[in-house]
Design an enzyme around this catalytic site. Structure first.
Site, PDB file in Angstrom:
ATOM      1  N   ALA A 236       0.827  -1.206   0.000  1.00  0.00           N
ATOM      2  CA  ALA A 236       0.000   0.000   0.000  1.00  0.00           C
ATOM      3  C   ALA A 236       0.863   1.258   0.000  1.00  0.00           C
ATOM      4  O   ALA A 236       0.509   2.254  -0.634  1.00  0.00           O
ATOM      5  CB  ALA A 236      -0.945  -0.003   1.203  1.00  0.00           C
TER       6      ALA A 236
ATOM      7  N   GLY B 232       1.974   1.548  -3.451  1.00  0.00           N
ATOM      8  CA  GLY B 232       0.767   1.721  -4.249  1.00  0.00           C
ATOM      9  C   GLY B 232       0.202   3.120  -4.171  1.00  0.00           C
ATOM     10  O   GLY B 232      -0.305   3.660  -5.158  1.00  0.00           O
ATOM     11  N   ASP B 233       0.300   3.738  -3.008  1.00  0.00           N
ATOM     12  CA  ASP B 233      -0.147   5.120  -2.824  1.00  0.00           C
ATOM     13  C   ASP B 233       0.607   6.036  -3.777  1.00  0.00           C
ATOM     14  O   ASP B 233       0.015   6.871  -4.469  1.00  0.00           O
ATOM     15  CB  ASP B 233       0.076   5.530  -1.367  1.00  0.00           C
ATOM     16  N   SER B 234       1.919   5.871  -3.853  1.00  0.00           N
ATOM     17  CA  SER B 234       2.743   6.716  -4.724  1.00  0.00           C
ATOM     18  C   SER B 234       2.467   6.444  -6.198  1.00  0.00           C
ATOM     19  O   SER B 234       2.364   7.374  -7.001  1.00  0.00           O
ATOM     20  CB  SER B 234       4.228   6.478  -4.444  1.00  0.00           C
TER      21      SER B 234
END
Length: 154
Positions: free
Chosen positions: A29, A32-34
């Site tokens: 995550a 994944g956020d970036s």
């Protein structure tokens, strides 16, 4: 000029120490956020209005926990069993306390979405990630060429 970003090369310069499916879901995550935000920003810059305030406001409409939770609901019927499992792992992971402006349920769902994005990124399933992101940007699943059946093979 040849594109720097391809499904084979991508932006990878450092491989993770473990295969993507063995990484902690919160670590997935985290990346994944970036990756999600980068794809959103690339999309917004491809659009006509480039005023910074406008870009920021539009980006927030995609990257907030509430927006990611709503997007995940659009994605759910399109996900393979493996992808749905990654979402569950991310949603159930211990990620600390949510931001002050986010509902805890939405925050957990958003973490699940980010986990899936991180998994697709590190497993180099960039075409699949782009298919799902086309849904995020308003294309219907059938127009984006996304299989709606859970029978999709990895």
């Amino acid at each position: 000029m040849e594109s720097l970003i391809t499904a084979d090369a991508g932006l990878w310069s450092h491989e993770p120490m473990k295969p993507p499916h063995l990484l902690n879901p919160i670590v997935l995550a985290y990346i994944g956020d970036s990756v999600f935000e980068l794809i959103v920003r690339q999309y917004l810059i491809s659009q006509p209005n480039h005023k910074l305030q406008h870009l920021h406001r539009q980006a927030t409409g995609y990257v907030s926990a509430k927006a990611q939770c709503a997007l995940l609901e659009k994605w759910r019927p399109l996900l393979t069993d493996t992808e749905a499992d990654m979402v569950r792992r991310g949603r159930n992971g211990k990620s600390g306390s949510p931001p002050k402006n986010a509902d805890i349920a939405e925050y957990r769902q958003a973490t699940g979405l980010e986990c899936l994005v991180g998994y697709l990124y590190y497993s180099k399933q960039i075409d699949r990630l782009h298919e799902l992101m086309r849904v995020a940007f308003g294309e219907r699943a059938d127009e984006a060429g996304i299989a709606i059946s859970k029978e999709v093979k990895e």
